[in-house]
Design an enzyme around this catalytic site. Structure first.
Site, mmCIF file in Angstrom:
data_model
loop_
_atom_site.group_PDB
_atom_site.id
_atom_site.type_symbol
_atom_site.label_atom_id
_atom_site.label_comp_id
_atom_site.label_asym_id
_atom_site.label_seq_id
_atom_site.Cartn_x
_atom_site.Cartn_y
_atom_site.Cartn_z
ATOM 1 N N LYS A 40 16.884 -12.315 -3.595
ATOM 2 C CA LYS A 40 15.426 -12.190 -3.708
ATOM 3 C C LYS A 40 14.858 -13.590 -3.909
ATOM 4 C CE LYS A 40 12.314 -8.763 -4.099
ATOM 5 N NZ LYS A 40 12.320 -7.445 -3.463
ATOM 6 N N LEU A 95 -2.284 0.921 -4.891
ATOM 7 C CA LEU A 95 -2.624 1.458 -3.567
ATOM 8 C C LEU A 95 -2.535 0.349 -2.527
ATOM 9 C CD1 LEU A 95 -5.621 3.521 -4.875
ATOM 10 C CD2 LEU A 95 -3.540 4.513 -3.903
HETATM 11 P P1 NAD Z 1 1.191 -4.654 -2.429
HETATM 12 O O1 NAD Z 1 1.002 -5.989 -2.982
HETATM 13 O O2 NAD Z 1 0.753 -4.389 -1.041
HETATM 14 O O3 NAD Z 1 0.463 -3.551 -3.352
HETATM 15 C C1 NAD Z 1 0.553 -3.528 -4.744
HETATM 16 C C2 NAD Z 1 -0.734 -2.917 -5.258
HETATM 17 O O4 NAD Z 1 -0.602 -2.737 -6.665
HETATM 18 C C3 NAD Z 1 -1.937 -3.806 -5.017
HETATM 19 O O5 NAD Z 1 -2.983 -3.065 -4.412
HETATM 20 C C4 NAD Z 1 -2.312 -4.286 -6.435
HETATM 21 O O6 NAD Z 1 -3.691 -4.477 -6.582
HETATM 22 C C5 NAD Z 1 -1.815 -3.128 -7.272
HETATM 23 N N1 NAD Z 1 -1.554 -3.474 -8.667
HETATM 24 C C6 NAD Z 1 -0.994 -4.593 -9.190
HETATM 25 N N2 NAD Z 1 -0.937 -4.519 -10.525
HETATM 26 C C7 NAD Z 1 -1.463 -3.321 -10.855
HETATM 27 C C8 NAD Z 1 -1.693 -2.649 -12.098
HETATM 28 N N3 NAD Z 1 -1.356 -3.204 -13.259
HETATM 29 N N4 NAD Z 1 -2.267 -1.420 -12.062
HETATM 30 C C9 NAD Z 1 -2.610 -0.850 -10.889
HETATM 31 N N5 NAD Z 1 -2.425 -1.433 -9.693
HETATM 32 C C10 NAD Z 1 -1.861 -2.650 -9.683
HETATM 33 O O7 NAD Z 1 2.742 -4.280 -2.622
HETATM 34 P P2 NAD Z 1 3.580 -3.163 -1.882
HETATM 35 O O8 NAD Z 1 4.254 -3.742 -0.709
HETATM 36 O O9 NAD Z 1 2.731 -1.933 -1.707
HETATM 37 O O10 NAD Z 1 4.725 -2.883 -2.953
HETATM 38 C C11 NAD Z 1 4.486 -2.113 -4.095
HETATM 39 C C12 NAD Z 1 5.746 -2.080 -4.945
HETATM 40 O O11 NAD Z 1 6.817 -1.528 -4.170
HETATM 41 C C13 NAD Z 1 6.237 -3.456 -5.418
HETATM 42 O O12 NAD Z 1 6.836 -3.320 -6.692
HETATM 43 C C14 NAD Z 1 7.289 -3.830 -4.391
HETATM 44 O O13 NAD Z 1 8.229 -4.718 -4.915
HETATM 45 C C15 NAD Z 1 7.891 -2.480 -4.113
HETATM 46 N N6 NAD Z 1 8.539 -2.422 -2.805
HETATM 47 C C16 NAD Z 1 7.833 -2.649 -1.663
HETATM 48 C C17 NAD Z 1 8.482 -2.594 -0.429
HETATM 49 C C18 NAD Z 1 7.742 -2.823 0.871
HETATM 50 O O14 NAD Z 1 8.318 -2.541 1.931
HETATM 51 N N7 NAD Z 1 6.507 -3.285 0.849
HETATM 52 C C19 NAD Z 1 9.820 -2.288 -0.369
HETATM 53 C C20 NAD Z 1 10.510 -2.027 -1.544
HETATM 54 C C21 NAD Z 1 9.848 -2.085 -2.762
#
Ligand code: NAD
Length: 379
Positions: free
Chosen positions: A89, A190
């Site tokens: 990572k 979201l």
């Molecule tokens: P992203 O950045 O697109 O979305 C994250 C959302 O969470 C944002 O809209 C942000 O405003 C919101 N957020 C942040 N802190 C917050 C809080 N305290 N309360 C409420 N909302 C909050 O990220 P993503 O790609 O949607 O990923 C979300 C999670 O899933 C992360 O932990 C990421 O590591 C994990 N993940 C994502 C993927 C992927 O393919 N994108 C794959 C595996 C794991």
């Protein structure tokens, strides 16, 4: 030797912190403002694979702690999803809204390239495919870029699909039917994943409680609800843990399941994409004691990883979907093993991964990755 001991005295904490890791690379480029850390946890199953997160960490220690935890999670995630990759990572220290530039991502990519295939990376929280299109100019060890650049496209699509399969498996296990629409869900975050999951649940007729720290993200799902004739219940950030819903779906930051939040939870299960949801491993027991079924995050959120790892065999959406569907059965298996053995779901999942790693180490016995010398083991 003396010099080495002196050095160890100077920085014992970093080496202690990374004692489970093969390699940690600190990247510093004052011209572009790049400050990043790449962590390679374990390459038993293959080269390390894991996204790059951009976040305004308050201290370098916070960033290091995050990248070490996240990369370790990737080793387990690759093993759980039966992929020929190890765990890695990267984190870039900075605000994704103000500190990004093409030059910064090109500088970062040069560090990735210098690892010469030991580490493949792509998007994660705070980074986008556009960022990695810039990175591609410097290195080929990038996954999850747009189709136009030879990638398999947005990895959050299969990640969200994986969350949906995990929700179905959880409904199946808890309520005897995998139907999603007759239940309520509290969704935290979201963004790329959370929005797609929310959209799917809405289309199934489910009741949604949502929160996000960005108003635009909330407005988008509320508008979608209006178009769909569904009322979306918006709650404040800290209220999401208290919502009386069937399932809590964390899709934002990690480390959200602690003594306080678990005490507040009224749900039957926690199933979400956020990485490293448990603040400490014993939180899995706290959830079990409270009768809350916890879906280990690294099994739930493997869809994106399955897609990006699949790129090495040339993109094939059908194969990705087939592999992602396996999350349903893997999770059901973990739930059953945990129940039958009186252990937490996290323990059941970890045992499953350890077994895979052990088998592979045994098969690859010519280059065993057990780095401890035998005399140390005997001691
Ligand atoms: P992203 O950045 O697109 O979305 C994250 C959302 O969470 C944002 O809209 C942000 O405003 C919101 N957020 C942040 N802190 C917050 C809080 N305290 N309360 C409420 N909302 C909050 O990220 P993503 O790609 O949607 O990923 C979300 C999670 O899933 C992360 O932990 C990421 O590591 C994990 N993940 C994502 C993927 C992927 O393919 N994108 C794959 C595996 C794991």
């Amino acid at each position: 030797m003396m010099q080495q001991l002196e050095k160890q005295k100077l920085t014992p904490s970093i080496f202690e912190k990374m004692s489970e890791h093969e390699q940690v690379v600190f990247c510093n480029d004052p011209v572009t403002g790049l400050q990043a850390i790449i962590a390679i946890h374990d390459t038993t199953l293959g080269p390390a694979l894991g996204g790059t997160r951009m976040y305004p960490y308050e201290t370098v220690d916070d960033a290091l702690e995050d990248v070490l935890r996240l990369s370790e999670g990737m080793t387990k995630k690759c093993a759980a999803a039966d992929l020929d990759f190890g765990g890695g990572k990267a984190v870039i220290i900075g605000d994704p809204k103000t500190d990004k530039s093409p030059a910064l991502f090109r500088a970062f990519a040069q560090y990735v390239d210098a690892l010469n295939g030991r580490f493949y990376t792509g998007t994660d929280m705070g980074t986008t495919m556009d960022d990695f299109v810039h990175a591609l100019k410097e290195t080929n060890f990038i996954n999850g870029v747009p189709k136009a650049y030879g990638g398999s496209g947005d990895s959050s699509i299969p990640t969200a699909k994986g969350v949906v399969y995990a929700l179905e498996a959880t409904n199946d296990y808890l309520y005897g039917s995998n139907t999603l629409g007759d239940k309520s869900y509290a969704i935290q975050g979201l963004g790329k994943v959370g929005y797609k999951v929310a959209e799917h649940l809405m289309e199934q007729g489910a009741t949604l409680y949502v929160t996000d720290i960005f108003d635009e993200a909330i407005e988008r799902i509320v508008e979608k609800g209006k178009m769909h004739g569904t009322k979306v219940h918006v709650v404040r950030s800290e209220e999401i843990y208290e919502v009386d819903a069937h399932i809590f779906v964390p899709c934002a930051m990690g480390s959200i399941l602690n003594e306080t939040t678990i005490a507040s939870l009224k749900v039957d299960a926690v199933v979400g994409s956020a990485n490293n949801q448990l603040t400490t491993p014993d939180m899995a027991m706290k959830l079990r004691e409270k009768g809350i079924l916890y879906a280990p995050d690294y099994i739930v959120n493997a869809g994106g990883l399955i897609q990006v790892s699949d790129e090495l065999y040339e993109p094939n959406a059908e194969r990705v979907l087939w592999k992602t569907k396996a999350i349903y059965d893997t999770l059901l298996d973990v739930y059953k093993v945990a129940t039958n053995n009186g252990i937490t779901t996290e323990e059941a999942a970890n045992i499953k991964c350890e077994k895979t790693l052990l088998e592979q180490r045994h098969r690859n016995n010519f280059y065993s990755r057990d780095r401890r010398p035998k005399w140390q083991v005997r001691e």
